[in-house]
Design an enzyme around this catalytic site. Structure first.
Site, PDB file in Angstrom:
ATOM      1  N   MET A 127      -8.560   8.718   9.127  1.00  0.00           N
ATOM      2  CA  MET A 127      -8.993   9.202   7.809  1.00  0.00           C
ATOM      3  C   MET A 127     -10.054  10.291   7.925  1.00  0.00           C
ATOM      4  O   MET A 127     -11.059  10.272   7.222  1.00  0.00           O
ATOM      5  CB  MET A 127      -9.518   8.033   6.966  1.00  0.00           C
ATOM      6  N   LYS A 160      -3.600   3.488  -2.757  1.00  0.00           N
ATOM      7  CA  LYS A 160      -4.692   4.400  -3.075  1.00  0.00           C
ATOM      8  C   LYS A 160      -4.533   5.658  -2.235  1.00  0.00           C
ATOM      9  O   LYS A 160      -4.044   5.614  -1.115  1.00  0.00           O
ATOM     10  CB  LYS A 160      -6.051   3.751  -2.792  1.00  0.00           C
ATOM     11  N   ASP A 166       0.819  -1.205   0.000  1.00  0.00           N
ATOM     12  CA  ASP A 166       0.000   0.000   0.000  1.00  0.00           C
ATOM     13  C   ASP A 166       0.857   1.262   0.000  1.00  0.00           C
ATOM     14  O   ASP A 166       2.042   1.239   0.346  1.00  0.00           O
ATOM     15  CB  ASP A 166      -0.919   0.025   1.230  1.00  0.00           C
TER      16      ASP A 166
END
Length: 258
Positions: A171, A57, A35
Site C-alpha cells: 500500500m 474499500k 473485500d
C-alpha cells in the site's frame, strides 16, 4: 443461536493459489463477506445460492466503514450462519483480521482462520525474485506505506534501511517518494534496485524495475495505481528480465563485499 465466522485469506488473486481449506470453507458458507481485492476468478468459485455482501474499500473511498463491517459479521453470525469473511492475501498480514477477530470474540462469536498466500509471496513467485537469498538478503521486512485516515508515515527508517534485508512495502504508491527519501536518508544507497508489482498473479499483473533514487519519478511516469507492492533490495537483481542485469549484479557484488 450463534453461527461462526471464518477469516479466510484469498491469496493474491490467482485461484490456483487458494488453499484447499479456504475453498472448502467458501463452499460450505451461508454468506460470503468479501473485500474489493478478492479477484473475480476467486469469487466465481462461490457456489450459487450463497449470499454475497461486498464491503470493499479503496484509497480515500470507504463506502463501508470498518465499524460497519464488524457489525455485519456479528449480525450474520447471530442469525446462525457460517460466515466466510474473505480477504485478499492473508488476513493476518495488513488484513485487519486480528482486529475483526477481537471484535467478534468480545461478543461471543466463534472465529477460525484460513491462511492465504500473501501478496509478497505471490509477487515473488510470479516474478522469480526471492524475498531472501544467500549473499544478498538474510531476512525480509514487511511494512505498510499507508496509515489509517491518511496520517503521516511514522516508520523506523533506520531499521528499514538495512542493505542486508529485503524490504516489502504494501500500500505504498501514494507515499513511495517519502519512503524512498526516508530510506536514503538513513544510508540505503540510491542505487538499490526496486521492483514494483501491481495485481500480482492476476491477468492484469504489471511489473516495473527501478532504483531507489529514481523510484518516485518512475512510479509517476508509469501511472502505477493501487494495489501495487514494492520489493526493495539486492534480490531484485535476480529478476531475469531486469534491464542491465549483468551490470546490476556486478554492482551488488561490490556492495556485498564492500
Amino acid at each position: 443461536m450463534s453461527g461462526k465466522v471464518f477469516l479466510i485469506g484469498a491469496g493474491p488473486g490467482d485461484p490456483e493459489l487458494l488453499t484447499l481449506r479456504a475453498l472448502r470453507l467458501i463452499r460450505e458458507a451461508d454468506v460470503v463477506v468479501y473485500d474489493r481485492l478478492v479477484s473475480p476468478e476467486i469469487m466465481a468459485l462461490v457456489p450459487d445460492g450463497i449470499a454475497l455482501i461486498p464491503v470493499g474499500k479503496a484509497p480515500k473511498c470507504h463506502p463501508v466503514t470498518q465499524d460497519r463491517i464488524n457489525d455485519i459479521l456479528v449480525e450474520q453470525a447471530r442469525l446462525g450462519r457460517r460466515v466466510a469473511r474473505l480477504k485478499g492475501g492473508d488476513p493476518m498480514i495488513f488484513g485487519r483480521g486480528s482486529e475483526e477477530a477481537a471484535y467478534l470474540i468480545e461478543r461471543g462469536i466463534e472465529v477460525e482462520y484460513a491462511p492465504g498466500i500473501t501478496a509478497a509471496q505471490g509477487a515473488s513467485s510470479a516474478t522469480g525474485v526471492p524475498l531472501t537469498h544467500r549473499g544478498l538478503a538474510t531476512g525480509v521486512q514487511y511494512v505498510t506505506g499507508h496509515r489509517q485516515a491518511d496520517k503521516a508515515l511514522d516508520l523506523d527508517w533506520k531499521r528499514l534501511a538495512d542493505p542486508n534485508t529485503t524490504l516489502v512495502v504494501y500500500m505504498g504508491v501514494a507515499n513511495i517518494g517519502q519512503i524512498a527519501v526516508g530510506l536514503m536518508t538513513e544510508g540505503l544507497p540510491g542505487s538499490t534496485p526496486v521492483m514494483a508489482v501491481g495485481r500480482a498473479t492476476t491477468p492484469d499483473e504489471t511489473r516495473m524495475v527501478s532504483r531507489l533514487d529514481k523510484l518516485a519519478g518512475d512510479v509517476r511516469n508509469a501511472g502505477l495505481k493501487a494495489p501495487t507492492l514494492f520489493i526493495i533490495g539486492r534480490v531484485v537483481t535476480l529478476y531475469a528480465q531486469m534491464p542491465d542485469a549483468d551490470l546490476a549484479r556486478e554492482l551488488v557484488q561490490v556492495q556485498a563485499n564492500g
